[in-house]
Motif scaffolding. Sequence first.
Motif, PDB file in Angstrom:
ATOM      1  N   TYR A  51       2.185   0.611  85.189  1.00  0.00           N
ATOM      2  CA  TYR A  51       1.127  -0.351  84.844  1.00  0.00           C
ATOM      3  C   TYR A  51       0.934  -0.404  83.322  1.00  0.00           C
ATOM      4  O   TYR A  51       1.268   0.553  82.615  1.00  0.00           O
ATOM      5  N   ARG A  55       0.198   6.079  80.022  1.00  0.00           N
ATOM      6  CA  ARG A  55       0.713   7.092  79.095  1.00  0.00           C
ATOM      7  C   ARG A  55       0.098   8.440  79.448  1.00  0.00           C
ATOM      8  O   ARG A  55      -0.857   8.495  80.231  1.00  0.00           O
ATOM      9  N   ASP A  57      -2.040  11.979  78.844  1.00  0.00           N
ATOM     10  CA  ASP A  57      -3.232  12.322  78.066  1.00  0.00           C
ATOM     11  C   ASP A  57      -3.233  13.803  77.694  1.00  0.00           C
ATOM     12  O   ASP A  57      -4.263  14.361  77.348  1.00  0.00           O
ATOM     13  N   LYS A 148      -3.625   5.634  97.110  1.00  0.00           N
ATOM     14  CA  LYS A 148      -4.751   5.431  98.027  1.00  0.00           C
ATOM     15  C   LYS A 148      -5.252   3.998  97.831  1.00  0.00           C
ATOM     16  O   LYS A 148      -5.338   3.520  96.699  1.00  0.00           O
ATOM     17  N   GLU A 151     -10.862   1.333 101.048  1.00  0.00           N
ATOM     18  CA  GLU A 151     -11.064   1.464 102.502  1.00  0.00           C
ATOM     19  C   GLU A 151     -11.528   0.156 103.132  1.00  0.00           C
ATOM     20  O   GLU A 151     -11.417  -0.025 104.340  1.00  0.00           O
ATOM     21  N   THR A 185     -12.032   2.714  88.317  1.00  0.00           N
ATOM     22  CA  THR A 185     -12.183   3.034  86.900  1.00  0.00           C
ATOM     23  C   THR A 185     -11.931   4.530  86.654  1.00  0.00           C
ATOM     24  O   THR A 185     -12.684   5.209  85.963  1.00  0.00           O
ATOM     25  N   SER A 187      -8.599   7.269  85.537  1.00  0.00           N
ATOM     26  CA  SER A 187      -7.708   7.256  84.369  1.00  0.00           C
ATOM     27  C   SER A 187      -6.792   6.036  84.371  1.00  0.00           C
ATOM     28  O   SER A 187      -6.544   5.435  83.313  1.00  0.00           O
ATOM     29  N   SER A 188      -6.286   5.652  85.555  1.00  0.00           N
ATOM     30  CA  SER A 188      -5.352   4.512  85.609  1.00  0.00           C
ATOM     31  C   SER A 188      -6.073   3.224  85.227  1.00  0.00           C
ATOM     32  O   SER A 188      -5.590   2.447  84.384  1.00  0.00           O
ATOM     33  N   GLN A 191      -6.986   3.064  81.542  1.00  0.00           N
ATOM     34  CA  GLN A 191      -5.855   2.763  80.651  1.00  0.00           C
ATOM     35  C   GLN A 191      -5.431   1.301  80.765  1.00  0.00           C
ATOM     36  O   GLN A 191      -5.044   0.685  79.771  1.00  0.00           O
ATOM     37  N   ARG A 208     -17.167   1.957  90.817  1.00  0.00           N
ATOM     38  CA  ARG A 208     -18.027   2.681  91.749  1.00  0.00           C
ATOM     39  C   ARG A 208     -18.685   3.871  91.051  1.00  0.00           C
ATOM     40  O   ARG A 208     -19.881   4.048  91.121  1.00  0.00           O
ATOM     41  N   THR A 209     -17.860   4.670  90.348  1.00  0.00           N
ATOM     42  CA  THR A 209     -18.419   5.802  89.607  1.00  0.00           C
ATOM     43  C   THR A 209     -18.005   5.677  88.143  1.00  0.00           C
ATOM     44  O   THR A 209     -16.805   5.653  87.852  1.00  0.00           O
ATOM     45  N   LYS A 328     -15.273  15.607  87.544  1.00  0.00           N
ATOM     46  CA  LYS A 328     -14.188  14.705  87.945  1.00  0.00           C
ATOM     47  C   LYS A 328     -13.284  14.708  86.720  1.00  0.00           C
ATOM     48  O   LYS A 328     -13.780  14.926  85.610  1.00  0.00           O
ATOM     49  N   ARG A 329     -12.011  14.428  86.905  1.00  0.00           N
ATOM     50  CA  ARG A 329     -11.145  14.512  85.734  1.00  0.00           C
ATOM     51  C   ARG A 329     -11.570  13.475  84.704  1.00  0.00           C
ATOM     52  O   ARG A 329     -11.643  12.283  84.998  1.00  0.00           O
ATOM     53  N   GLY A 380      -6.353   5.121  92.933  1.00  0.00           N
ATOM     54  CA  GLY A 380      -5.994   6.534  92.944  1.00  0.00           C
ATOM     55  C   GLY A 380      -5.040   6.962  94.036  1.00  0.00           C
ATOM     56  O   GLY A 380      -4.222   6.176  94.538  1.00  0.00           O
ATOM     57  N   TYR A 493     -11.470  13.884  93.685  1.00  0.00           N
ATOM     58  CA  TYR A 493     -10.264  14.080  94.512  1.00  0.00           C
ATOM     59  C   TYR A 493      -9.864  15.549  94.539  1.00  0.00           C
ATOM     60  O   TYR A 493      -9.104  15.968  95.404  1.00  0.00           O
TER      61      TYR A 493
END
Length: 534
Positions: A51, A55, A57, A148, A151, A185, A187-188, A191, A208-209, A328-329, A380, A493
């Motif tokens: 995408y 890159r 991090d 993923k 849902e 929203t 990391s993917s 970016q 969402r978060t 969360k990461r 994700g 996750y």
Amino acid sequence: MDSVAGEIDAVVVGAGFAGLYALHKLRAQGLSVKVFEAADDVGGTWYWNKYPGARCDVESMHYSYSFDPALEQEWEWTEKYASQPEILAYLRHVADRYDLRRDVVFETRVTRAAYDEAAGRWRVSTDRGHELSARYCVMAVGCLSVPKFPEVPGLDEFTGPWYHTARWPEGGVDLTGQRVGVIGTGSSGIQAIPLLAEQARELTVFQRTPNYSLAAFNRPLDPARVAEIKADYRAVRDADRNSIFGIAVEWPTQSALEVSDDERRAMYEERWNRGHLNGLVQSYTDLIFNEEANETAAEFIREQVRSKVADPETARKLEPRGYPFSTKRPCLDTGYYETFNHEHVHLVDLREEDLVEITATGVRTTAGEYEFDSLVLATGFDAMTGALLAVDITGRDGVTLRDKWRDGPQSYLGIAVSGFPNLFTITGPGSPSVLSNMVVSIEQHVDWISDLVAHMDRHGSAVVEATETAEKEWTAHVREVSEMTLFPKADSYYLGANVPGKARVFMPYVGGVAPYRQKCDSVAEAGYTGFDLR
Ligand code: FAD
Ligand code: N01
């Protein structure tokens, strides 16, 4: 079909950083090895995630193999944080340099692995009809390799094209002039969004978060700095191995609550300006243990968001709240928050309106319908266990891994599972895994496994299996250490919380890369305690 059949020493599943190194290392040890890879090339994560904006991090000079000093001296990274094409080119170079491709079977998915106790071997089957018998089975399937999807129903109804970030088409996608919706929203998403905004006529982001995202300050690498690192690369790698997250940062010595506000702010500003994923969280000893301390860093990040986003209402929605910083990461971004200052970029807060369904023409929330030409899913992965459980793995006494892990994964060191002899998981649940610079963890795992295999050969052992006791104790330890921290306070996750129905078990080992390595070393030095060798 490739002429792959019969008996070999080791099957490796996956040809990313982990599978390629496992092949190189085990083959050098004299083992016959075959790798199966679902993709049509090497690269794993860096093959699939094409995408815009993808890159690393973790800084490129650290997010790379250390096993061959010649490789690390010769390879030239161009940016502080390498882009996906550059990392993929690196992994292709590695595959060619060490002649790895001859033992990789591409476009082939391992579907089944069953342990034949009488023979002491794994019977491995693929979706292209291969049947192999191997002494060892090395699962290098990736922690973040099973995408993923949202849902909500209706994705099949959407008449326009949609793209998951982890399955982005080769050659890219032209979204020029389109109305584009992005869900996610992490990391993917963070970016991709600034670059998608450059193309789209209207870009709507469904959040969402809100994430804690730090500025990357990405830039071309300074040749003087590169030379400095290369002059002492062994020390740099050692420092990474002896760190908490696999990237050396000064060890903190003070509590965030024992310094003055001014001192703390100066510290946070200095760490922020480094553009480093783990620098800020390691400013003080207690950010990951104490909510009050953590809140000081969280609020500092919220201030950065407010300073970057012009519209106060949009800034409010983007401010990360509701869970402690770093549980969360966190993300590293280039212009993410600033993107929302463009008039054609819109934010939908899914805490204020629920996502209901995807329709033929867009996305419906409880507040109404949004129409799009294309949809981007940055939703994700089924992390850590997804790719392992996608394979039908049966161990001793006909017990399947799916059954064994029904209430959550159990593992000894994140490497071995009781009841599944001679099967190894690279960065499996119970290892530092996604909480670390993963190349550091991957090399540690592969080196440790190959030492174990050499030990078995020296001592005439055919079978190695984690004992139930060792597995229980390690799994309990992983949980207890996580419970000492704030990590379980977020629906992450790490905890399986992003996949409905998934057991809520904190999966990665938060004790740190250095203590984990010491534990693995002491297990080996004591003759592989916690393992039955027979
Ligand atoms: P992967 O790279 O995921 O490779 C696994 C391979 O196994 C895949 O190619 C898959 O196709 C194959 N496979 C899986 N199941 C089967 C099967 N049954 N049969 C055949 N093949 C199979 N980590 C960091 O430490 N730093 C970073 O900066 C960083 N950036 C990331 C950026 C993105 C966009 C993503 C998604 C992850 C990132 N990660 C990062 C994590 C990253 O996954 C690891 O760093 C690393 O690349 C994992 O390597 P791996 O070989 O273990 O797994
Ligand atoms: O995935 P994620 P990712 N409705 O799970 C949202 C590595 N990585 O691909 O947080 C609405 O983090 C979900 O919302 P919520 C890195 O380890 C690194 O972004 O669950 N929203 C979240 O916002 C990273 O951590 C880089 O409430 C839904 C997003 O989708 C890991 O890979 C780059 C939803 C998913 O975020 C995964 O990152 C990329 C739904 N039904 C990846 N379902 C680097 O920068 C999900 N979401 C190196």
